[in-house]
Design a protein around this motif. Structure first.
Motif, mmCIF file in Angstrom:
data_model
loop_
_atom_site.group_PDB
_atom_site.id
_atom_site.type_symbol
_atom_site.label_atom_id
_atom_site.label_comp_id
_atom_site.label_asym_id
_atom_site.label_seq_id
_atom_site.Cartn_x
_atom_site.Cartn_y
_atom_site.Cartn_z
ATOM 1 N N GLY A 13 -2.006 7.665 -10.613
ATOM 2 C CA GLY A 13 -1.579 8.854 -10.401
ATOM 3 C C GLY A 13 -1.615 9.750 -11.610
ATOM 4 N N LEU A 40 0.984 4.322 -2.686
ATOM 5 C CA LEU A 40 1.076 5.567 -2.570
ATOM 6 C C LEU A 40 2.074 6.506 -3.331
ATOM 7 C CD1 LEU A 40 -0.504 5.521 1.154
ATOM 8 C CD2 LEU A 40 -1.683 6.061 -1.055
ATOM 9 N N GLY A 54 -0.330 2.452 -8.647
ATOM 10 C CA GLY A 54 -0.482 3.845 -8.136
ATOM 11 C C GLY A 54 0.178 4.760 -9.036
ATOM 12 N N VAL A 79 1.427 7.005 -6.752
ATOM 13 C CA VAL A 79 0.323 7.662 -7.005
ATOM 14 C C VAL A 79 1.045 9.355 -6.781
ATOM 15 C CG1 VAL A 79 -1.749 8.731 -5.748
ATOM 16 C CG2 VAL A 79 -1.566 6.458 -5.888
ATOM 17 N N ALA A 80 1.698 9.545 -5.619
ATOM 18 C CA ALA A 80 2.334 10.857 -5.568
ATOM 19 C C ALA A 80 3.291 11.426 -6.639
ATOM 20 C CB ALA A 80 3.170 10.926 -4.372
ATOM 21 N N MET A 101 0.869 -1.226 -0.022
ATOM 22 C CA MET A 101 -0.205 -0.008 0.007
ATOM 23 C C MET A 101 0.850 1.237 0.284
ATOM 24 S SD MET A 101 -2.952 1.543 0.181
ATOM 25 C CE MET A 101 -4.354 0.124 0.350
ATOM 26 N N LEU A 102 1.908 1.401 0.741
ATOM 27 C CA LEU A 102 2.789 2.308 0.801
ATOM 28 C C LEU A 102 3.483 2.534 -0.693
ATOM 29 C CD1 LEU A 102 4.435 2.056 4.410
ATOM 30 C CD2 LEU A 102 3.038 3.723 3.689
#
Length: 362
Positions: A270, A21, A266, A24-25, A17-18
């Motif tokens: 993103g 993320l 992600g 995504v960023a 999950m990290l």
């Protein structure tokens, strides 16, 4: 939220999950750069060859120079171990990389976008881009795991370049010059940045958007590198790439019960989200569709070429051209040069016709 609660939240969040993320960023930054900063590999090549402007090519060079600088800093600080990256750890076939890169670049010209550019256009409301993304992703997965994998493996059986140990260009050059690899990376990054900014008419936008793209690339390597060393889960050390990850994202949406989120998924989401935000900010979001079947046929052919070519070249214009080049893999310059050459050939075919005989365009 106090520090203890924040730490507990981080512990509860899985490594995958990290990683998602982090993707995504970085993807958000890349999406905004594509829409607002007009960062585009094919656009940079076309502007330089036919538009009389080198601004976007300089932006691309600035992004690469800053990415190399950032990754050299990570390597020097021990925060990134290039030997853990499959592009460094495994050997590669120069013939496959050259052929695949050229095929990808040619397909990029036919399609009018690479995978990253298609995602950015999708975020702007272009329905054609949705079709291109799907065809590119499915073709890449077919070449990796499906009916095209046999052909891909046969091409990979051509002469393979291997080293006794996992090495990068900065390590090879550093060994010859008796200097640390990170010092070579710093020198290469500064040199590329100086060339990109020298004589530039608009240094501000070139440097600004080059820095945004570089931040996305470096954060991918830094974040996944950290998770690979600290997470109990198996996290691959990687940064942004938009060929096979498109197929991975499609597979996630169909099989999310058995396929966890990942950095790649992600990253893809993103970019789309960042492009939507950029389009809304500029007031340019609008739904578009293809009204010319011949144009769509050409674009779909280009997407197929890109999907298969990227699997041979071990990445796309972003994956090899920026992410892999940032850590100075041995294959990256070869792949990037082949992609640029293929794109130049494709643009010439579209604009001027075949070099020898034939009709104009496709």
């Amino acid at each position: 939220m106090d520090p203890w609660e924040r730490e507990e939240t981080m512990e509860m969040m899985s490594g995958t999950m990290l990683a998602a993320l982090i993707g995504v960023a970085g993807g958000l930054a890349l999406g905004v750069a594509a829409r607002v900063g007009r960062f585009c590999t094919l656009g940079a090549i076309e502007d330089a060859l036919y538009g009389g402007s080198g601004a976007r090519l300089r932006m691309w060079g600035a992004a690469l120079g800053l990415s190399i600088l950032g990754c050299a800093g990570l390597t020097g600080a021990g925060l990134l171990v290039p030997a853990e990256v499959f592009l460094v750890r495994d050997g590669f076939s120069p013939v496959a990389v050259i052929f695949g890169g050229t095929l990808f670049g040619f397909g990029m010209a036919l399609a009018g976008n690479c995978g990253y550019g298609a995602l950015a256009r999708l975020g702007n409301g272009d329905i054609r881009a949705f079709v291109l993304v799907g065809v590119l992703g499915v073709t890449a997965y077919a070449a990796l795991f499906g009916p095209l994998s046999g052909l891909r493996l046969w091409i990979f059986e051509l002469p393979v370049l291997r080293f006794e140990a996992a090495v990068t260009l900065d390590a090879l050059i550093g060994g010859v010059l008796s200097v640390p690899p990170w010092a070579v990376g710093v020198g290469a990054g500064i040199g590329l940045l100086a060339v990109a900014l020298h004589g530039a008419e608009a240094r501000g936008p070139v440097l600004r958007w080059g820095a945004v793209v570089a931040a996305a690339i470096v954060s991918g390597w830094a974040g996944t590198g950290y998770l690979a060393q600290t997470s109990f889960e198996v996290i691959g050390v990687r940064s942004h790439n938009f060929s096979a990850p498109l197929g991975e994202t499609l597979a996630y949406f169909m099989l999310s019960d058995v396929r966890p989120l990942s950095f790649a998924v992600g990253s893809v989401l993103g970019v789309v989200a960042g492009s939507v935000l950029g389009s809304l900010w500029l007031g340019q979001f609008r739904w578009e569709a293809c009204e010319d079947p011949r144009e769509l046929k050409r674009q779909l052919m280009g997407a197929v070429f890109m999907g298969f070519g990227a699997t041979l070249a071990l990445g796309c214009s972003i994956g090899q051209g920026l992410s892999a080049f940032a850590i100075l893999t041995v294959s990256a310059p070869l792949a990037a040069a082949s992609i640029f050459a293929g794109a130049a050939l494709g643009l010439r075919v579209l604009i001027e016709g075949w070099p020898v005989g034939g009709s104009r365009g496709i």
